[in-house]
Design a protein around this motif. Structure first.
Motif, short mmCIF file in Angstrom:
data_model
loop_
_atom_site.label_atom_id
_atom_site.label_comp_id
_atom_site.label_asym_id
_atom_site.label_seq_id
_atom_site.Cartn_x
_atom_site.Cartn_y
_atom_site.Cartn_z
N GLN A 4 8.35 1.54 -7.09
CA GLN A 4 9.03 0.82 -6.02
C GLN A 4 8.78 1.56 -4.72
O GLN A 4 8.96 2.78 -4.64
N PHE A 5 8.37 0.82 -3.70
CA PHE A 5 8.13 1.40 -2.38
C PHE A 5 9.32 1.08 -1.48
O PHE A 5 9.80 -0.06 -1.44
N SER A 6 9.77 2.09 -0.74
CA SER A 6 10.84 1.91 0.23
C SER A 6 10.22 1.55 1.58
O SER A 6 9.61 2.40 2.23
N VAL A 7 10.36 0.30 1.98
CA VAL A 7 9.76 -0.19 3.22
C VAL A 7 10.85 -0.26 4.29
O VAL A 7 11.82 -1.00 4.13
N PRO A 8 10.74 0.51 5.37
CA PRO A 8 11.80 0.50 6.39
C PRO A 8 11.85 -0.82 7.15
O PRO A 8 10.83 -1.43 7.44
N ILE B 260 -0.22 9.65 6.70
CA ILE B 260 -1.53 9.56 7.33
C ILE B 260 -2.63 9.51 6.28
O ILE B 260 -3.62 8.78 6.40
N ASP B 261 -2.45 10.29 5.19
CA ASP B 261 -3.46 10.33 4.13
C ASP B 261 -3.42 9.07 3.26
O ASP B 261 -4.44 8.68 2.69
N GLU B 262 -2.24 8.47 3.14
CA GLU B 262 -2.11 7.30 2.28
C GLU B 262 -1.28 6.22 3.00
O GLU B 262 -0.13 5.97 2.67
N PRO B 263 -1.87 5.59 4.03
CA PRO B 263 -1.14 4.55 4.74
C PRO B 263 -1.02 3.28 3.89
O PRO B 263 -1.95 2.90 3.17
N ILE B 264 0.13 2.65 3.99
CA ILE B 264 0.42 1.44 3.22
C ILE B 264 0.98 0.40 4.17
O ILE B 264 1.63 0.73 5.17
N ALA B 265 0.73 -0.86 3.87
CA ALA B 265 1.26 -1.94 4.69
C ALA B 265 1.90 -2.99 3.81
O ALA B 265 1.44 -3.26 2.69
N LEU B 266 2.98 -3.57 4.31
CA LEU B 266 3.63 -4.71 3.68
C LEU B 266 3.41 -5.92 4.57
O LEU B 266 3.78 -5.92 5.74
N VAL C 162 10.03 -2.79 -2.60
CA VAL C 162 9.00 -3.69 -3.09
C VAL C 162 8.33 -3.05 -4.29
O VAL C 162 7.98 -1.86 -4.27
N ARG C 163 8.10 -3.85 -5.33
CA ARG C 163 7.53 -3.34 -6.57
C ARG C 163 6.02 -3.50 -6.60
O ARG C 163 5.49 -4.52 -6.18
N ASP C 164 5.38 -2.49 -7.14
CA ASP C 164 3.95 -2.55 -7.43
C ASP C 164 3.83 -2.79 -8.94
O ASP C 164 4.16 -1.93 -9.75
N ASN D 149 3.80 -1.24 8.69
CA ASN D 149 2.98 -0.12 8.25
C ASN D 149 3.86 1.09 8.00
O ASN D 149 4.72 1.42 8.83
N PHE D 150 3.66 1.74 6.86
CA PHE D 150 4.46 2.92 6.52
C PHE D 150 3.60 3.83 5.65
O PHE D 150 2.38 3.69 5.59
#
Length: 819
Positions: free
Chosen positions: A799-803, A324-330, A791-793, A320-321
């Motif tokens: 591209q999202f930077s997922v830690p 707070i307003d726009e939480p995203i999960a991989l 990861v690409r949308d 999860n990254f």
């Protein structure tokens, strides 16, 4: 903890308080530089004895001519006359002799060799006690200013802007190496250095002498113990265990020390967000054998065999990254596994010939062989989506809408066989106050490497090609007729041989300038290396590196020491630096060069009638012929074209002393800036640009229960400039990781030690030391990241930077004993 921080504040803002006494301390050695225990030290009716490591400490009256006598039944006595000022901390390291008549009276400077050379000395006892996920010598180094690491699973460290390949490591003057193919910290197991065998640890973060090898950043010089009696140790924990045995023959000529270790990282890896089946097996055995043929000729043999068997089968992951307003999960589901194996064999001999009291000759030979396999096939099917953040909803935290789906397949069949031989002659001559050191070394490296790896990325049913500028994909408006291609692919086979000849010559002298004590060192080293092999153009190069050091101890009431060091430092390329990003060897790679200047100051004082020391060092490095690299976890890949310039500068401070009576703790603060300029495109941060570092190593005990002890290891580092997606120009896109925060806490109860022994019939009588400990790694459960996955949308083409997070909070139990 409150008294600790109050003490730091008072130290920085108040005047120092001096007692009316002074302290004499040091290490007592024999002619072979081995510690001598049970030496009687007497001064004006007060006395003490050296411990089994030869260490002693004695408080004496200040402002008075005091006579100290060092005596032992097997050695000639040494007499020292001195007058110390109030609160002075005087270091005296006598050498006791057997067959040669001892000088009646000896006076040695209070500052000692290591202080004037800018070397940090670390207690072996601290190494074994301070908690850490990878406890050992490197764990302590990471608490020093200028030494950085954002990976608790790795023993690798960077120093003052350098990378992992720029650090020299010696064990008993023998250079040691680390595996080539390691790409992540969880694959490492442990370092070559076995903490159970360590007697002395010296570390220099820069400006070191010409006698040390050709690296740009630092020197770690380890000395293993020479047993004087039988001893054994056993240490057990949930991460593995270690054991050692020390033996001495009846005539004292033959001594051996052997250590065996086993480690299992499952406890740490299972605390990460990726669910896995993980079966590691890290083990090694080391032995040091010494034999004294006579008082003039000694021979020692050092051997090591280690195996890292790493089987890794990832199952699933959810990270999860976002905000707070726009939480995203991989969410990722895996298939496949990774099977790696690293088998290392190392053997070395060292022969010492003591020609006379002034001249020592040494011959050192070693062989290092490593067989490494890195095999994996892993399919990762991922889903990127929005997370339900409605508090009270039964689906809170679940992914409700997928913004992107896809898969990634990674494959590798990498095999490496490396054999390295060394033969070296070294000598040391002391005459009329001058010390001359020289040496010559030959090294042969034979490396056979096969690189086979690729990465395929698929999203929404089509394969993503590498984003090269000459490729244009207009799907679905025009049909795609280009051949399918892996997103990344590397194939290379290298049979490489490197022959090196290096030599050094240096001079040192300690003398007086008026009433001020000074120390000088000047030296030069040179290296010629030749690269050859199958389908490789034979290439030969030479570098010369002059270096100087100067130290001044003014005749002031305050105990101050000033140091200045600098010179040219070259790093001729090792095999990994010769490989370009495609894995092909480029034999013409030049040695990276650094012009290094270090200005330092040591201020020793007493506060609250206890000794403290503030060490300050400012440094600047100007680097040319820089071989730019990328850093992913612990894997380094070079461009192999020497197309850049770089610089590094910073300030390191370390305050150490008895914050709590009878214990040593320290506070480290470091500031660093390092940037590089490739082909005059402008300066950008280097991968190791760790701007700010704060570390605290604190020891304490319960006053009414002194056997209950606490050890705290705190580290804060600002984020590294890494995490940029592949094929992006780092000059246009750089992303810093989040700041690194970590606290490791250790609590132990001492059942027996040197000060707590029991009589016959008691069950603890057989133990020289026995302690039971409880450790908490990552005490505050900070979510530290080591790299980023991009990861690409496919809908928005973002591209999202997922830690990629490191380990969470982990509990461990330890049991340690010595016989």
């Amino acid at each position: 903890m409150s008294r600790f921080f109050v003490l730091i504040l008072l130290t920085l803002v108040t005047q120092t308080i001096f007692a009316q006494r002074a302290t004499v301390k040091g290490v007592i050695l024999d002619e072979n530089n081995q510690p001598v225990p049970n030496v009687n030290i007497v001064a004006d009716g007060e006395g003490t004895q050296s411990n089994r490591n030869g260490f002693y400490s004695l408080s004496i009256l200040a402002n008075k001519n005091v006579v100290l006598t060092f005596s032992h039944i097997s050695f000639k006595k040494v007499v020292l006359r001195l007058t110390l000022t109030d609160g002075e901390d005087y270091e005296f390291n006598p050498v006791l002799k057997v067959n040669i008549e001892q000088i009646d009276e000896v006076v040695v400077s209070s500052k000692g060799r290591k202080t004037v050379e800018g070397i940090v000395n670390i207690s072996p006892e601290q190494i074994r006690l301070i908690p850490g996920a990878n406890a050992g010598v490197e764990n302590i180094l990471k608490s020093l200013p200028g030494v950085n690491s954002n990976n608790e699973l790795s023993t690798q460290y960077s120093v003052r802007g350098g990378n992992f390949d720029e650090n020299l490591v010696y064990v008993n003057e023998i250079e040691v190496y680390r595996p080539f193919l390691i790409r992540s910290g969880q694959q490492e197991g442990f370092s070559f250095v076995n903490s159970d065998l360590v007697q002395n640890v010296d570390f220099s973060a820069g400006g070191f002498q010409a006698k040390y090898g050709d690296k740009l950043s630092s020197v770690l010089d380890i000395t293993y113990k020479t047993p004087v009696s039988f001893g054994a140790s056993l240490n057990l924990s949930l991460l593995g265990g270690s054991a050692s045995v020390e033996t001495v023959s009846g005539d004292g000529k033959l001594s051996t020390i052997t250590g065996i270790r086993y480690r299992d990282n499952s406890l740490l890896v299972n605390s990460r967000q990726t669910e896995t089946n993980f079966t590691p097996a890290f083990g090694d055995i080391q032995s040091l054998i010494k034999y004294k043929f006579s008082s003039k000729f000694h021979l020692s043999l050092l051997g090591n065999f280690s195996i890292n068997d790493y089987d890794f089968q990832p199952i699933s992951r959810q990270t999860n990254f976002g905000t707070i307003d726009e939480p995203i999960a991989l969410l990722v589901v895996y298939e496949g596994q990774e099977q790696d194996q690293y088998i290392t064999t190392f053997g070395a001999f060292k022969a010492n010939y003591f020609v006379n009291e002034d001249l020592t000759l040494k011959l050192i030979g070693s062989a290092y062989h490593t067989l490494e396999e890195e095999h994996f096939d892993i399919l990762a099917q991922y889903r990127l989506g929005e997370v339900n953040s409605n508090i009270g909803d039964q689906d809170l935290g679940e992914v409700e809408f997928s913004e992107g789906v896809g898969s990634q397949f990674t494959h590798a069949r990498n095999d490496l066989d490396a054999l390295i031989f060394n033969l070296e002659h070294k000598a040391n001559l002391v005459k009329n106050g001058n010390q001359i050191d020289w040496g010559v070394k030959y090294t042969h490296e034979d490396i056979r490497d096969r690189l086979r790896e690729f990465e395929v990325i698929d999203s929404a049913g089509f394969s993503i090609r590498p984003p090269f500028p000459d490729f244009d994909n207009d799907q679905p408006f025009e049909p795609f007729d280009a051949p399918l291609e892996a997103f990344q692919s590397r194939r290379a086979t290298n049979f490489t041989k490197i022959d090196r000849v290096s030599a050094y010559l240096q001079w040192s002298r300690r003398t007086y300038w008026g009433e001020n004590e000074i120390w000088m060192n000047a030296g030069v080293r040179a290296q010629n290396w030749t690269v050859s092999g199958e389908n490789i153009d034979r290439t030969s190069q030479t570098v010369v590196s002059p270096r100087v050091q100067f130290a001044l101890k003014p005749n002031w009431n305050k105990d101050m020491l000033f140091r200045l060091a600098g010179g040219f430092y070259h790093q001729p390329p090792f095999y990994r630096e010769l490989r370009d990003p495609d894995g092909v060897v480029q034999p013409g790679v030049k040695a990276q060069q650094s012009i290094h200047v270090v200005l330092g100051n040591d201020y020793s004082f007493r506060l609250w009638d206890r000794p403290f020391k503030l060490t300050t060092e400012a440094y600047y490095k100007s680097l040319s012929d820089v071989n730019i690299y990328t850093l992913e976890n612990v894997r380094i890949r070079y461009r192999a074209n020497n197309d850049a310039r770089a610089f590094a500068y910073g300030l390191d401070l370390r305050l150490n002393g008895e914050f709590v009576p009878g214990t040593e703790s320290w506070l480290s603060i470091g500031y660093l800036k390092t940037e590089e300029n490739s082909n005059n495109t402008g300066y950008i941060a280097r991968p190791t640009d760790q701007r700010l570092k704060v570390a605290v190593l604190f020891q304490d005990y319960v006053p009414k229960i002194p056997d209950l002890k606490m050890y705290l290891n705190l580290v804060y580092n600002t984020g590294l400039p890494t995490g940029s997606p592949g094929f992006e120009d780092p000059a246009e896109f750089q992303n810093r990781l989040r700041d690194f925060r970590r606290a490791d806490l250790g609590i132990s109860y001492v059942l027996a030690d040197r000060q707590k022994q029991f009589g016959k019939g008691h069950w603890l009588n057989k133990f020289k030391e026995l302690n039971l400990g409880f450790e908490i790694y990552n005490l505050f459960d900070n979510r530290n990241a080591i790299t980023s996955t991009f990861v690409r949308d496919v809908n928005t083409r973002r591209q999202f930077s997922v830690p990629n997070f490191l380990t969470g909070r982990v509990f461990n139990i330890k049991l340690g004993m010595r016989f």
